[in-house]
Scaffold this motif. Structure first.
Motif, mmCIF file in Angstrom:
data_model
loop_
_atom_site.group_PDB
_atom_site.id
_atom_site.type_symbol
_atom_site.label_atom_id
_atom_site.label_comp_id
_atom_site.label_asym_id
_atom_site.label_seq_id
_atom_site.Cartn_x
_atom_site.Cartn_y
_atom_site.Cartn_z
ATOM 1 N N THR A 185 21.067 9.846 -13.033
ATOM 2 C CA THR A 185 21.002 10.380 -14.388
ATOM 3 C C THR A 185 21.829 9.523 -15.341
ATOM 4 O OG1 THR A 185 20.667 12.644 -13.604
ATOM 5 C CG2 THR A 185 21.494 12.381 -15.843
ATOM 6 N N ALA A 186 23.034 9.144 -14.923
ATOM 7 C CA ALA A 186 23.889 8.319 -15.766
ATOM 8 C C ALA A 186 23.233 6.977 -16.072
ATOM 9 C CB ALA A 186 25.245 8.107 -15.099
ATOM 10 N N GLY A 187 22.644 6.360 -15.060
ATOM 11 C CA GLY A 187 21.992 5.075 -15.272
ATOM 12 C C GLY A 187 20.841 5.172 -16.251
ATOM 13 N N TYR A 188 20.051 6.211 -16.125
ATOM 14 C CA TYR A 188 18.926 6.415 -17.049
ATOM 15 C C TYR A 188 19.439 6.569 -18.479
ATOM 16 C CZ TYR A 188 14.889 8.674 -19.253
ATOM 17 O OH TYR A 188 13.847 8.989 -20.095
ATOM 18 N N LEU A 189 20.454 7.409 -18.656
ATOM 19 C CA LEU A 189 21.019 7.631 -19.982
ATOM 20 C C LEU A 189 21.543 6.327 -20.581
ATOM 21 C CD1 LEU A 189 23.023 10.901 -19.252
ATOM 22 C CD2 LEU A 189 21.001 10.731 -20.720
ATOM 23 N N ILE A 190 22.246 5.569 -19.784
ATOM 24 C CA ILE A 190 22.842 4.326 -20.257
ATOM 25 C C ILE A 190 21.770 3.349 -20.739
ATOM 26 C CG2 ILE A 190 24.034 2.227 -19.487
ATOM 27 C CD1 ILE A 190 25.663 4.152 -17.624
ATOM 28 N N HIS A 191 20.769 3.114 -19.909
ATOM 29 C CA HIS A 191 19.772 2.100 -20.265
ATOM 30 C C HIS A 191 18.915 2.522 -21.449
ATOM 31 C CE1 HIS A 191 20.985 -0.353 -16.968
ATOM 32 N NE2 HIS A 191 20.691 0.567 -16.065
ATOM 33 N N LEU A 192 18.522 3.785 -21.497
ATOM 34 C CA LEU A 192 17.718 4.238 -22.626
ATOM 35 C C LEU A 192 18.550 4.261 -23.907
ATOM 36 C CD1 LEU A 192 15.188 5.321 -23.916
ATOM 37 C CD2 LEU A 192 15.734 7.603 -23.033
ATOM 38 N N HIS A 193 19.793 4.715 -23.818
ATOM 39 C CA HIS A 193 20.630 4.794 -25.014
ATOM 40 C C HIS A 193 20.920 3.407 -25.573
ATOM 41 C CE1 HIS A 193 24.065 5.898 -27.623
ATOM 42 N NE2 HIS A 193 23.466 7.076 -27.672
ATOM 43 N N HIS A 194 21.234 2.451 -24.722
ATOM 44 C CA HIS A 194 21.432 1.077 -25.184
ATOM 45 C C HIS A 194 20.188 0.571 -25.910
ATOM 46 C CE1 HIS A 194 25.349 -0.150 -23.745
ATOM 47 N NE2 HIS A 194 25.083 0.254 -22.520
ATOM 48 N N THR A 195 19.027 0.859 -25.353
ATOM 49 C CA THR A 195 17.780 0.391 -25.949
ATOM 50 C C THR A 195 17.578 0.982 -27.335
ATOM 51 O OG1 THR A 195 16.793 0.151 -23.751
ATOM 52 C CG2 THR A 195 15.277 0.261 -25.624
ATOM 53 N N LEU A 196 17.751 2.291 -27.449
ATOM 54 C CA LEU A 196 17.567 2.956 -28.736
ATOM 55 C C LEU A 196 18.573 2.449 -29.758
ATOM 56 C CD1 LEU A 196 17.098 6.559 -27.321
ATOM 57 C CD2 LEU A 196 15.318 5.249 -28.515
ATOM 58 N N ALA A 197 19.843 2.402 -29.377
ATOM 59 C CA ALA A 197 20.883 2.014 -30.323
ATOM 60 C C ALA A 197 20.723 0.568 -30.780
ATOM 61 C CB ALA A 197 22.260 2.218 -29.691
ATOM 62 N N GLU A 198 20.539 -0.337 -29.837
ATOM 63 C CA GLU A 198 20.470 -1.741 -30.222
ATOM 64 C C GLU A 198 19.176 -2.070 -30.953
ATOM 65 O OE1 GLU A 198 21.562 -4.361 -27.045
ATOM 66 O OE2 GLU A 198 23.449 -3.301 -26.690
ATOM 67 N N ALA A 199 18.095 -1.384 -30.624
ATOM 68 C CA ALA A 199 16.847 -1.609 -31.347
ATOM 69 C C ALA A 199 16.990 -1.193 -32.813
ATOM 70 C CB ALA A 199 15.702 -0.857 -30.687
ATOM 71 N N VAL A 200 17.737 -0.111 -33.069
ATOM 72 C CA VAL A 200 17.992 0.297 -34.456
ATOM 73 C C VAL A 200 18.922 -0.698 -35.141
ATOM 74 C CG1 VAL A 200 19.071 2.037 -35.926
ATOM 75 C CG2 VAL A 200 17.569 2.745 -34.068
ATOM 76 N N LEU A 201 20.006 -1.063 -34.475
ATOM 77 C CA LEU A 201 20.974 -1.981 -35.068
ATOM 78 C C LEU A 201 20.354 -3.330 -35.405
ATOM 79 C CD1 LEU A 201 24.093 -1.273 -32.819
ATOM 80 C CD2 LEU A 201 23.708 -0.487 -35.156
ATOM 81 N N LEU A 202 19.400 -3.771 -34.587
ATOM 82 C CA LEU A 202 18.760 -5.066 -34.801
ATOM 83 C C LEU A 202 17.504 -4.974 -35.657
ATOM 84 C CD1 LEU A 202 19.135 -6.431 -31.153
ATOM 85 C CD2 LEU A 202 20.447 -7.141 -33.172
ATOM 86 N N GLY A 203 17.202 -3.772 -36.141
ATOM 87 C CA GLY A 203 16.044 -3.611 -37.013
ATOM 88 C C GLY A 203 14.706 -3.625 -36.295
ATOM 89 N N LYS A 204 14.706 -3.322 -35.002
ATOM 90 C CA LYS A 204 13.464 -3.326 -34.219
ATOM 91 C C LYS A 204 12.763 -1.969 -34.236
ATOM 92 C CE LYS A 204 14.461 -7.529 -32.899
ATOM 93 N NZ LYS A 204 13.726 -8.686 -33.476
ATOM 94 N N ILE A 205 13.504 -0.908 -34.530
ATOM 95 C CA ILE A 205 12.938 0.442 -34.598
ATOM 96 C C ILE A 205 13.381 1.089 -35.910
ATOM 97 C CG2 ILE A 205 12.981 2.782 -33.642
ATOM 98 C CD1 ILE A 205 13.320 1.713 -30.921
ATOM 99 N N ASP A 206 12.438 1.674 -36.617
ATOM 100 C CA ASP A 206 12.770 2.549 -37.735
ATOM 101 C C ASP A 206 13.148 3.895 -37.130
ATOM 102 O OD1 ASP A 206 12.509 4.584 -39.768
ATOM 103 O OD2 ASP A 206 11.450 3.118 -40.995
ATOM 104 N N PRO A 207 14.340 4.424 -37.430
ATOM 105 C CA PRO A 207 14.786 5.678 -36.805
ATOM 106 C C PRO A 207 13.856 6.859 -37.046
ATOM 107 C CG PRO A 207 16.602 4.582 -37.935
ATOM 108 C CD PRO A 207 15.359 3.848 -38.322
ATOM 109 N N ARG A 208 12.962 6.765 -38.041
ATOM 110 C CA ARG A 208 12.056 7.876 -38.346
ATOM 111 C C ARG A 208 10.719 7.761 -37.622
ATOM 112 N NH1 ARG A 208 11.762 6.706 -44.508
ATOM 113 N NH2 ARG A 208 11.630 4.625 -43.545
ATOM 114 N N THR A 209 10.546 6.676 -36.868
ATOM 115 C CA THR A 209 9.274 6.415 -36.205
ATOM 116 C C THR A 209 9.110 7.293 -34.959
ATOM 117 O OG1 THR A 209 9.278 4.120 -36.967
ATOM 118 C CG2 THR A 209 7.900 4.627 -35.055
ATOM 119 N N PRO A 210 7.900 7.799 -34.678
ATOM 120 C CA PRO A 210 7.672 8.507 -33.408
ATOM 121 C C PRO A 210 7.943 7.590 -32.220
ATOM 122 C CG PRO A 210 5.824 8.806 -34.926
ATOM 123 C CD PRO A 210 6.692 7.754 -35.529
ATOM 124 N N VAL A 211 8.378 8.178 -31.132
ATOM 125 C CA VAL A 211 8.710 7.404 -29.931
ATOM 126 C C VAL A 211 7.947 7.961 -28.743
ATOM 127 C CG1 VAL A 211 10.550 6.784 -28.313
ATOM 128 C CG2 VAL A 211 11.006 6.781 -30.782
#
Length: 247
Positions: A185-211
């Motif tokens: 569970t921890a590993g899943y949370l870590i990898h998905l959270h890194h992906t979401l956070a860094e994609a927003v920080l780098l402008g790869k995901i609009d936070p309002r977009t469906p996922v």
């Protein structure tokens, strides 16, 4: 240099550069500050760490090191995704930059977010109230209530093949593929959270977009080359593995 080595090297260079030209202090050990899952799913996030995320011999914490804390009552994918996107989008440029320079370091703790609502450190609560985001905070000075909470551990529960999470905007969803074989569970949370956070920080995901989350045992390394963002990190065996990418 193979695909995974190249992607990991590119990410390390990006982290060293930061998100802006602000004179934010760099954490020591760069690639050593990644939140990773240790034995039994416990997260090893303290001090200098080696490639596999294990703590250094002295556990020392240098200047400029920050972490985000996520207090979780239960695993709720809607809360996790929407909360992570909202939290990251709400950071100031200075907060975003220093957190990115710390490899978007994050701690997942078991607890009831409602018990923390009076804390000024709470920045975001998931729409269902099951997860709350605190920070970024100094690694050496975590908020008082968080010191009593235990890290998330345990086996990853069975997940549906795909999960569609509507956003505020209409249109095609951003699809995140996740390699789940062997993850706690921890590993899943870590990898998905890194992906979401860094994609927003780098402008790869609009936070309002469906996922849309797509869960598979493994991912094809070559598929990462055409993705907007790919998460590559060391596994328990010390080898690099592709954990997520934006399809």
């Amino acid at each position: 240099m193979n695909v995974l080595d190249r992607l990991f090297a590119e990410r390390a260079a990006s982290v060293r550069s930061g998100l802006s030209t602000a004179d934010a202090p760099e954490p020591g050990g760069m690639a050593d500050l990644e939140g990773t899952a240790g034995p039994g799913g416990a997260m090893d996030l303290g001090g200098a760490a080696g490639p596999a995320g294990t703590a250094g011999p002295d556990g020392a914490v240098g200047p400029g090191q920050v972490t985000v804390m996520v207090v979780m009552r239960r695993l709720d994918l809607g809360d996790l995704v929407h909360g992570a996107l909202e939290f990251t989008a709400g950071l100031s440029p200075e907060e975003a930059d220093i957190w990115y320079r710390n490899w978007t370091r994050t701690r997942f703790l078991l607890g009831n977010p409602h018990n923390l609502l009076g804390s000024p450190a709470v920045r975001t609560v998931g729409p269902g109230g099951h997860l709350a985001w605190l920070g970024p905070v100094d690694v050496a000075r975590p908020p008082g209530p968080s010191r009593l909470l235990k890290p998330v551990t345990g086996r990853l529960p069975e997940l549906p093949p795909s999960v569609h999470l509507p956003g505020e905007r209409r249109g095609a969803p951003c699809e995140i593929r996740i390699a789940c074989r062997g993850l706690t569970t921890a590993g899943y949370l870590i990898h998905l959270h890194h992906t979401l956070a860094e994609a927003v920080l780098l402008g790869k995901i609009d936070p309002r977009t469906p996922v849309r989350l797509v869960h598979v045992p493994d991912l094809d390394d070559e598929s990462a080359l055409s993705s907007a963002y790919a998460r590559v990190h060391y596994g328990a065996d010390g080898a690099l593995r592709l954990y997520t990418f934006l399809a």
